[in-house]
Design a protein around this motif. Structure first.
Motif, short mmCIF file in Angstrom:
data_model
loop_
_atom_site.label_atom_id
_atom_site.label_comp_id
_atom_site.label_asym_id
_atom_site.label_seq_id
_atom_site.Cartn_x
_atom_site.Cartn_y
_atom_site.Cartn_z
N THR A 1 -11.73 7.44 3.51
CA THR A 1 -11.38 6.13 2.98
C THR A 1 -9.90 5.91 3.27
O THR A 1 -9.17 6.86 3.56
CB THR A 1 -11.60 6.02 1.45
N SER A 2 -9.47 4.69 3.16
CA SER A 2 -8.04 4.44 3.38
C SER A 2 -7.19 5.14 2.33
O SER A 2 -6.08 5.59 2.62
CB SER A 2 -7.77 2.94 3.39
N MET A 3 -7.71 5.27 1.12
CA MET A 3 -6.95 5.95 0.06
C MET A 3 -6.75 7.43 0.41
O MET A 3 -5.71 8.01 0.12
CB MET A 3 -7.68 5.82 -1.27
N ARG A 4 -7.74 8.02 1.06
CA ARG A 4 -7.60 9.42 1.46
C ARG A 4 -6.46 9.58 2.46
O ARG A 4 -5.77 10.60 2.48
CB ARG A 4 -8.90 9.95 2.06
N ALA A 5 -6.23 8.59 3.29
CA ALA A 5 -5.13 8.67 4.25
C ALA A 5 -3.78 8.81 3.55
O ALA A 5 -2.95 9.62 3.95
CB ALA A 5 -5.13 7.43 5.14
N TYR A 6 -3.57 8.05 2.48
CA TYR A 6 -2.31 8.16 1.72
C TYR A 6 -2.21 9.54 1.07
O TYR A 6 -1.16 10.19 1.09
CB TYR A 6 -2.22 7.08 0.64
N HIS A 7 -3.31 9.97 0.48
CA HIS A 7 -3.37 11.27 -0.18
C HIS A 7 -3.05 12.39 0.81
O HIS A 7 -2.21 13.25 0.55
CB HIS A 7 -4.77 11.45 -0.78
N ASP A 8 -3.75 12.38 1.94
CA ASP A 8 -3.59 13.45 2.93
C ASP A 8 -2.19 13.49 3.52
O ASP A 8 -1.61 14.56 3.68
CB ASP A 8 -4.61 13.28 4.05
N TYR B 1 0.80 -1.22 0.00
CA TYR B 1 0.00 0.00 0.00
C TYR B 1 0.84 1.27 0.00
O TYR B 1 0.34 2.34 -0.32
CB TYR B 1 -0.98 -0.02 1.16
N ASP B 2 2.11 1.17 0.36
CA ASP B 2 2.98 2.34 0.32
C ASP B 2 3.09 2.92 -1.08
O ASP B 2 3.40 4.09 -1.23
CB ASP B 2 4.37 1.99 0.85
N ILE B 3 2.83 2.13 -2.08
CA ILE B 3 2.91 2.60 -3.46
C ILE B 3 1.90 3.72 -3.69
O ILE B 3 2.14 4.64 -4.47
CB ILE B 3 2.72 1.44 -4.47
N TYR B 4 0.77 3.69 -2.98
CA TYR B 4 -0.23 4.75 -3.13
C TYR B 4 0.29 6.07 -2.57
O TYR B 4 0.09 7.14 -3.16
CB TYR B 4 -1.54 4.36 -2.45
N TYR B 5 0.96 6.00 -1.44
CA TYR B 5 1.57 7.20 -0.87
C TYR B 5 2.59 7.78 -1.86
O TYR B 5 2.60 8.98 -2.13
CB TYR B 5 2.24 6.90 0.47
#
Length: 90
Positions: free
Chosen positions: A39-46, A6-10
């Protein structure tokens, strides 16, 4: 080395934000201001967004206390003080 897949999203968001102007970054933040959707994706984005402000040496304390990001109000960048400041919407 990545801690998880999941670090790839960050990394994706971090690379995107690196090429943006500060005005673009604040616009991205403001699109989410006063929104409680999560969402979990928002966590990486933020996290990547906050890290980009900090990487540039911008004082983001109005929205980030080192642990929590606050989306309670929109912001603008004050170039003279090199900090993010709230926009009074009322």
């Amino acid at each position: 080395m990545l801690n998880s897949i999941y670090d790839i999203y960050y990394i994706k968001y971090a690379l995107l934000f690196t090429d943006m102007q500060v005005s673009e970054l604040t616009s991205i933040f403001n699109c989410q201001a006063m929104t409680t959707a999560w969402t979990s994706m928002r966590a990486y984005h933020d996290k990547a967004l906050i890290d980009e402000f900090l990487r540039r040496g911008i004082d983001a304390s109005v929205i980030y206390d080192g642990k929590t990001i606050s989306y309670t109000q929109p912001i603008r960048y004050d170039k003279d003080s090199n900090k993010l400041v709230p926009i009074d919407i009322f």
